[in-house]
Design a protein around this motif. Structure first.
Motif, mmCIF file in Angstrom:
data_model
loop_
_atom_site.group_PDB
_atom_site.id
_atom_site.type_symbol
_atom_site.label_atom_id
_atom_site.label_comp_id
_atom_site.label_asym_id
_atom_site.label_seq_id
_atom_site.Cartn_x
_atom_site.Cartn_y
_atom_site.Cartn_z
ATOM 1 N N ALA A 25 -57.783 -21.010 47.313
ATOM 2 C CA ALA A 25 -57.562 -20.162 48.491
ATOM 3 C C ALA A 25 -58.106 -20.852 49.730
ATOM 4 C CB ALA A 25 -58.240 -18.804 48.318
ATOM 5 N N GLY A 26 -57.580 -20.462 50.886
ATOM 6 C CA GLY A 26 -58.160 -20.867 52.153
ATOM 7 C C GLY A 26 -59.313 -19.946 52.516
ATOM 8 N N ASP A 27 -60.312 -20.471 53.228
ATOM 9 C CA ASP A 27 -61.493 -19.655 53.501
ATOM 10 C C ASP A 27 -61.273 -18.635 54.618
ATOM 11 O OD1 ASP A 27 -61.494 -21.382 55.695
ATOM 12 O OD2 ASP A 27 -63.608 -21.914 55.516
ATOM 13 N N GLU A 28 -60.113 -18.663 55.274
ATOM 14 C CA GLU A 28 -59.762 -17.619 56.230
ATOM 15 C C GLU A 28 -58.621 -16.739 55.713
ATOM 16 O OE1 GLU A 28 -59.271 -18.853 60.274
ATOM 17 O OE2 GLU A 28 -61.212 -19.884 60.328
ATOM 18 N N VAL B 254 -62.041 -23.569 47.288
ATOM 19 C CA VAL B 254 -61.770 -22.943 48.580
ATOM 20 C C VAL B 254 -61.584 -24.047 49.624
ATOM 21 C CG1 VAL B 254 -62.623 -21.379 50.359
ATOM 22 C CG2 VAL B 254 -63.111 -20.900 47.954
ATOM 23 N N MET B 255 -60.462 -23.991 50.328
ATOM 24 C CA MET B 255 -60.152 -25.000 51.337
ATOM 25 C C MET B 255 -60.687 -24.550 52.695
ATOM 26 S SD MET B 255 -56.284 -26.008 50.025
ATOM 27 C CE MET B 255 -55.901 -26.858 51.552
ATOM 28 N N PRO B 256 -61.508 -25.369 53.357
ATOM 29 C CA PRO B 256 -62.165 -24.947 54.598
ATOM 30 C C PRO B 256 -61.208 -24.850 55.779
ATOM 31 C CG PRO B 256 -62.680 -27.236 54.128
ATOM 32 C CD PRO B 256 -61.941 -26.710 52.931
ATOM 33 N N ASN B 257 -61.472 -23.854 56.626
ATOM 34 C CA ASN B 257 -60.714 -23.655 57.869
ATOM 35 C C ASN B 257 -59.213 -23.528 57.615
ATOM 36 O OD1 ASN B 257 -63.067 -23.844 59.557
ATOM 37 N ND2 ASN B 257 -62.998 -26.067 59.284
ATOM 38 N N CYS B 258 -58.870 -22.826 56.533
ATOM 39 C CA CYS B 258 -57.466 -22.667 56.167
ATOM 40 C C CYS B 258 -57.131 -21.191 55.993
ATOM 41 C CB CYS B 258 -57.153 -23.395 54.858
ATOM 42 S SG CYS B 258 -56.984 -25.186 55.030
ATOM 43 N N GLY B 259 -55.891 -20.849 56.329
ATOM 44 C CA GLY B 259 -55.392 -19.510 56.127
ATOM 45 C C GLY B 259 -54.615 -19.401 54.828
ATOM 46 N N HIS B 260 -53.435 -18.783 54.893
ATOM 47 C CA HIS B 260 -52.710 -18.418 53.675
ATOM 48 C C HIS B 260 -51.796 -19.526 53.154
ATOM 49 C CE1 HIS B 260 -51.353 -15.623 50.692
ATOM 50 N NE2 HIS B 260 -50.108 -15.610 51.128
ATOM 51 N N ALA B 261 -51.035 -20.143 54.029
ATOM 52 C CA ALA B 261 -50.007 -21.106 53.595
ATOM 53 C C ALA B 261 -50.630 -22.482 53.411
ATOM 54 C CB ALA B 261 -48.863 -21.148 54.589
ATOM 55 N N ILE B 262 -51.586 -22.595 52.475
ATOM 56 C CA ILE B 262 -52.410 -23.803 52.368
ATOM 57 C C ILE B 262 -51.611 -25.034 51.962
ATOM 58 C CG2 ILE B 262 -54.678 -22.778 52.049
ATOM 59 C CD1 ILE B 262 -54.226 -22.656 49.097
ATOM 60 N N ASN B 263 -50.503 -24.861 51.259
ATOM 61 C CA ASN B 263 -49.749 -26.037 50.828
ATOM 62 C C ASN B 263 -49.022 -26.721 51.979
ATOM 63 O OD1 ASN B 263 -47.980 -23.705 50.839
ATOM 64 N ND2 ASN B 263 -46.415 -25.013 49.920
ATOM 65 N N GLU C 277 -50.225 -25.995 55.337
ATOM 66 C CA GLU C 277 -51.244 -26.103 56.385
ATOM 67 C C GLU C 277 -52.078 -27.367 56.214
ATOM 68 O OE1 GLU C 277 -55.154 -23.649 57.906
ATOM 69 O OE2 GLU C 277 -53.519 -22.525 56.982
ATOM 70 N N ASP C 278 -52.448 -27.687 54.982
ATOM 71 C CA ASP C 278 -53.206 -28.904 54.696
ATOM 72 C C ASP C 278 -52.690 -29.500 53.395
ATOM 73 O OD1 ASP C 278 -55.030 -30.947 54.455
ATOM 74 O OD2 ASP C 278 -56.792 -29.719 54.888
ATOM 75 N N PRO C 279 -51.491 -30.082 53.426
ATOM 76 C CA PRO C 279 -50.880 -30.556 52.181
ATOM 77 C C PRO C 279 -51.675 -31.662 51.502
ATOM 78 C CG PRO C 279 -49.577 -31.230 54.089
ATOM 79 C CD PRO C 279 -50.591 -30.251 54.579
ATOM 80 N N ASP C 280 -52.340 -32.512 52.275
ATOM 81 C CA ASP C 280 -53.101 -33.597 51.654
ATOM 82 C C ASP C 280 -54.231 -33.035 50.797
ATOM 83 O OD1 ASP C 280 -51.469 -35.452 52.854
ATOM 84 O OD2 ASP C 280 -52.863 -35.913 54.480
ATOM 85 N N ALA C 281 -54.998 -32.087 51.345
ATOM 86 C CA ALA C 281 -56.100 -31.493 50.583
ATOM 87 C C ALA C 281 -55.562 -30.697 49.391
ATOM 88 C CB ALA C 281 -56.945 -30.598 51.489
ATOM 89 N N PHE C 282 -54.499 -29.926 49.619
ATOM 90 C CA PHE C 282 -53.898 -29.146 48.528
ATOM 91 C C PHE C 282 -53.457 -30.067 47.391
ATOM 92 C CE2 PHE C 282 -50.435 -27.088 46.291
ATOM 93 C CZ PHE C 282 -50.830 -25.757 46.203
ATOM 94 N N ASN C 283 -52.749 -31.141 47.740
ATOM 95 C CA ASN C 283 -52.243 -32.053 46.716
ATOM 96 C C ASN C 283 -53.386 -32.740 45.976
ATOM 97 O OD1 ASN C 283 -49.713 -31.345 47.610
ATOM 98 N ND2 ASN C 283 -49.322 -33.254 48.706
#
Length: 293
Positions: free
Chosen positions: A220-223, A245-254, A256-262
């Motif tokens: 999940a994103g932390d926001e 938990v991905m920092p400074n992220c909302g709902h569409a994490i894939n 919003e921050d695809p590098d971290a998600f991947n």
């Protein structure tokens, strides 16, 4: 166009790339298989990466009867894609609505899951706000049918856990909003009413979670406020689960921050495929703070 056929005859459009262990990506309500493009490109380099459009999302069929949409059907549609591709098992990665479908796939089809990634999962779970959630979903469906998906997207895209994407990447946000506006009016409304409004609260699924032994990643994103406490619940109850938990992220994490998600999902899949994913040590659940009593 390639289609899998669900057990009730609904046709599901899919795309695939790469070779190796299969990974199926299951999209959220406001997305479709296009929202997994960064994952298809990344994971397709070492996996058989597959994404499909849920029922209600053309070019998949969009039945006009709301009874054709449910949480169980959403989970079983994943199995239908597996059946069509003649795959006995796969890693399943889902976000939001797709995360719920992934979790329920684990309940209903555990032997067919190499692993479960349950991302952005928790909307409507809070028992104290359950009826508020159901009422808001019904109102959203009515608004969508009254005004059409294009106008609906202009409001929905700016939700409190979506603005993070706009702030980080206006281009990615513009693509997200454009694709949302292209969805089917009746398919989206029926998805809201048949799947989102009627799915059970996670807090009512503890017995199923306790029995789930499939390697599971909760992400999940932390926001993404509606998903944080449910994420902790799933981590606590599912004996094979880890929580990231991905920092400074909302709902569409894939997107919003695809590098971290991947990276997070890729590391998880590597542990699973190497046979190194652990079950929780029961000693970690002691009521003692220090282990001294």
């Amino acid at each position: 166009m390639p289609y899998a056929t669900a057990h009730d005859g609904v046709k599901l459009y899919y795309e695939e790339t790469g070779a190796g262990a299969p990974v199926i990506f299951v999209h959220e309500f406001a997305g479709d298989l296009r929202s997994w493009e960064a994952q298809l490109r990344h994971f397709g380099q070492r996996y058989h990466a597959i994404a499909y459009n849920a029922r209600g999302y053309p070019p998949s069929d969009a039945p006009e009867e709301v009874g054709k949409y449910s949480q169980d059907r959403a989970a079983d549609d994943i199995a239908a894609v597996l059946d069509h591709l003649q795959l006995s098992r796969a890693h399943i990665v889902g976000l939001s609505m797709g995360g719920f479908a992934t979790l329920h796939f684990g309940f209903r089809h555990a032997p067919r899951a190499r692993s479960l990634t349950v991302a952005g999962c928790g909307y409507g779970a809070n028992p104290a706000k359950r009826e508020d959630f159901r009422a808001e979903v019904a109102a959203s469906a009515a608004l969508l049918l009254e005004q059409g998906t294009e106008k609906f997207a202009e409001r929905y895209a700016y939700g409190p856990t979506r603005v993070q994407l706009e702030n980080k990447s206006p281009r990615a946000f513009a693509d997200f909003k454009r694709q949302l506006a292209e969805h089917s009016d009746i398919g989206s409304a029926n998805t809201l009413l048949g799947v989102l409004r009627e799915r059970p609260s996670l807090y009512d699924l503890k017995d199923q979670m306790k029995a789930l032994n499939v390697p599971t990643l909760i992400l999940a994103g932390d926001e993404d406020w509606p998903c944080l406490l449910p994420g902790i619940l799933m981590k606590e109850i599912i004996p094979s689960a880890a929580l990231a938990v991905m920092p400074n992220c909302g709902h569409a994490i894939n997107i919003e921050d695809p590098d971290a998600f991947n990276r997070i999902v890729g590391n998880f899949l590597s542990y699973v495929d190497s046979g190194r994913w652990p079950m929780r040590d029961p000693r970690a659940m002691s009521a003692s703070f220090t282990g001294m009593r």
